[in-house]
Design a protein around this motif. Structure first.
Motif, PDB file in Angstrom:
ATOM      1  N   GLN A  78     -13.280   1.698  48.538  1.00 13.65           N
ATOM      2  CA  GLN A  78     -12.251   2.363  47.726  1.00 13.65           C
ATOM      3  C   GLN A  78     -12.276   1.867  46.285  1.00 13.65           C
ATOM      4  O   GLN A  78     -12.036   2.640  45.364  1.00 13.65           O
ATOM      5  N   ALA A  79     -12.580   0.592  46.083  1.00 16.15           N
ATOM      6  CA  ALA A  79     -12.670   0.052  44.724  1.00 16.15           C
ATOM      7  C   ALA A  79     -13.845   0.685  43.977  1.00 16.15           C
ATOM      8  O   ALA A  79     -13.722   1.044  42.796  1.00 16.15           O
ATOM      9  N   ILE A  80     -14.957   0.860  44.671  1.00 13.94           N
ATOM     10  CA  ILE A  80     -16.130   1.511  44.076  1.00 13.94           C
ATOM     11  C   ILE A  80     -15.809   2.976  43.765  1.00 13.94           C
ATOM     12  O   ILE A  80     -16.100   3.474  42.673  1.00 13.94           O
ATOM     13  N   ASP A  81     -15.212   3.659  44.733  1.00 10.75           N
ATOM     14  CA  ASP A  81     -14.862   5.071  44.543  1.00 10.75           C
ATOM     15  C   ASP A  81     -13.887   5.273  43.399  1.00 10.75           C
ATOM     16  O   ASP A  81     -13.974   6.255  42.662  1.00 10.75           O
ATOM     17  N   GLU A  82     -12.950   4.331  43.236  1.00  9.44           N
ATOM     18  CA  GLU A  82     -11.977   4.428  42.144  1.00  9.44           C
ATOM     19  C   GLU A  82     -12.683   4.374  40.788  1.00  9.44           C
ATOM     20  O   GLU A  82     -12.378   5.150  39.882  1.00  9.44           O
ATOM     21  N   LEU A  83     -13.646   3.480  40.642  1.00  9.60           N
ATOM     22  CA  LEU A  83     -14.378   3.400  39.372  1.00  9.60           C
ATOM     23  C   LEU A  83     -15.200   4.663  39.137  1.00  9.60           C
ATOM     24  O   LEU A  83     -15.259   5.165  38.010  1.00  9.60           O
ATOM     25  N   ARG A  84     -15.807   5.191  40.178  1.00  7.81           N
ATOM     26  CA  ARG A  84     -16.558   6.449  40.028  1.00  7.81           C
ATOM     27  C   ARG A  84     -15.637   7.584  39.601  1.00  7.81           C
ATOM     28  O   ARG A  84     -15.986   8.390  38.745  1.00  7.81           O
ATOM     29  N   ARG A  85     -14.469   7.652  40.220  1.00  7.77           N
ATOM     30  CA  ARG A  85     -13.507   8.699  39.869  1.00  7.77           C
ATOM     31  C   ARG A  85     -13.093   8.571  38.408  1.00  7.77           C
ATOM     32  O   ARG A  85     -13.055   9.556  37.673  1.00  7.77           O
ATOM     33  N   ARG A  86     -12.817   7.351  37.978  1.00  4.96           N
ATOM     34  CA  ARG A  86     -12.443   7.132  36.568  1.00  4.96           C
ATOM     35  C   ARG A  86     -13.579   7.536  35.636  1.00  4.96           C
ATOM     36  O   ARG A  86     -13.350   8.146  34.598  1.00  4.96           O
ATOM     37  N   ALA A  87     -14.804   7.191  35.998  1.00  6.45           N
ATOM     38  CA  ALA A  87     -15.959   7.547  35.170  1.00  6.45           C
ATOM     39  C   ALA A  87     -16.101   9.062  35.067  1.00  6.45           C
ATOM     40  O   ALA A  87     -16.459   9.587  34.010  1.00  6.45           O
ATOM     41  N   ASP A  88     -15.800   9.767  36.145  1.00  3.95           N
ATOM     42  CA  ASP A  88     -15.913  11.228  36.155  1.00  3.95           C
ATOM     43  C   ASP A  88     -14.787  11.913  35.390  1.00  3.95           C
ATOM     44  O   ASP A  88     -14.997  12.949  34.764  1.00  3.95           O
ATOM     45  N   THR A  89     -13.587  11.346  35.427  1.00  5.18           N
ATOM     46  CA  THR A  89     -12.429  12.039  34.860  1.00  5.18           C
ATOM     47  C   THR A  89     -12.078  11.628  33.435  1.00  5.18           C
ATOM     48  O   THR A  89     -11.805  12.484  32.608  1.00  5.18           O
ATOM     49  N   GLU A  90     -12.089  10.330  33.156  1.00  5.95           N
ATOM     50  CA  GLU A  90     -11.633   9.890  31.832  1.00  5.95           C
ATOM     51  C   GLU A  90     -12.623   9.015  31.098  1.00  5.95           C
ATOM     52  O   GLU A  90     -12.381   8.611  29.965  1.00  5.95           O
ATOM     53  N   GLY A  91     -13.727   8.702  31.759  1.00  6.08           N
ATOM     54  CA  GLY A  91     -14.683   7.767  31.175  1.00  6.08           C
ATOM     55  C   GLY A  91     -14.325   6.353  31.582  1.00  6.08           C
ATOM     56  O   GLY A  91     -13.163   6.034  31.821  1.00  6.08           O
ATOM     57  N   LEU A  92     -15.331   5.520  31.698  1.00  2.00           N
ATOM     58  CA  LEU A  92     -15.159   4.159  32.190  1.00  2.00           C
ATOM     59  C   LEU A  92     -15.906   3.207  31.273  1.00  2.00           C
ATOM     60  O   LEU A  92     -17.058   3.454  30.918  1.00  2.00           O
ATOM     61  N   THR A  93     -15.249   2.142  30.882  1.00  2.00           N
ATOM     62  CA  THR A  93     -15.901   1.080  30.127  1.00  2.00           C
ATOM     63  C   THR A  93     -15.849  -0.187  30.959  1.00  2.00           C
ATOM     64  O   THR A  93     -14.766  -0.675  31.288  1.00  2.00           O
ATOM     65  N   LEU A  94     -17.030  -0.682  31.321  1.00  2.00           N
ATOM     66  CA  LEU A  94     -17.145  -1.933  32.047  1.00  2.00           C
ATOM     67  C   LEU A  94     -17.254  -3.055  31.028  1.00  2.00           C
ATOM     68  O   LEU A  94     -18.174  -3.063  30.200  1.00  2.00           O
ATOM     69  N   LEU A  95     -16.334  -3.980  31.091  1.00  2.00           N
ATOM     70  CA  LEU A  95     -16.281  -5.082  30.138  1.00  2.00           C
ATOM     71  C   LEU A  95     -16.829  -6.357  30.766  1.00  2.00           C
ATOM     72  O   LEU A  95     -16.555  -6.646  31.934  1.00  2.00           O
TER      73      LEU A  95
END
Length: 116
Positions: A78-95
């Motif tokens: 679920q943690a992995i899926d959440e990051l994928r969802r964020r990347a698909d919908t609003e963009g994701l920045t990994l810090l």
């Protein structure tokens, strides 16, 4: 899917999207109130043992990638899926805090998210 990688020490940008720190240890010299994080995903960072073994030694990079991917396979899906969802919908920045912008855990995690 839009995933960016940035050092946590870099300036925040309006188009960063969802900002998540992917290090297990809080970075030196960064005040939590100034980090402007949406999340801190310690559970997706490499284990302390793997992190210490790697030590940002480029000769160990390939082995680190394999071992870290194996750890990610065991993480909460679920943690992995959440990051994928964020990347698909609003963009994701990994810090990340590492000085090496090419050989660090965020590079491996971004590739892992994009390849699944």
């Amino acid at each position: 899917m839009r995933i960016r990688l940035k050092r946590i020490y870099d300036d925040v940008a309006d188009d960063d999207g969802y900002r998540v720190l992917v290090d297990r240890i809080w970075p030196r010299g960064v005040a939590k109130k100034n980090a402007r994080l949406d999340a801190w995903s310690k559970e997706l960072a490499p284990s302390n043992e793997l992190r210490r073994w790697f030590g940002h030694d480029r000769e160990r990079w390939e082995a680190f990638c394999r071992a870290y991917r194996a750890e990610l396979d065991e993480c909460d899906p679920q943690a992995i899926d959440e990051l994928r969802r964020r990347a698909d919908t609003e963009g994701l920045t990994l810090l990340f805090a590492a000085r090496d912008t090419e050989c660090n855990n965020a590079v491996v995690l971004a590739d892992y998210l994009e390849s699944r």
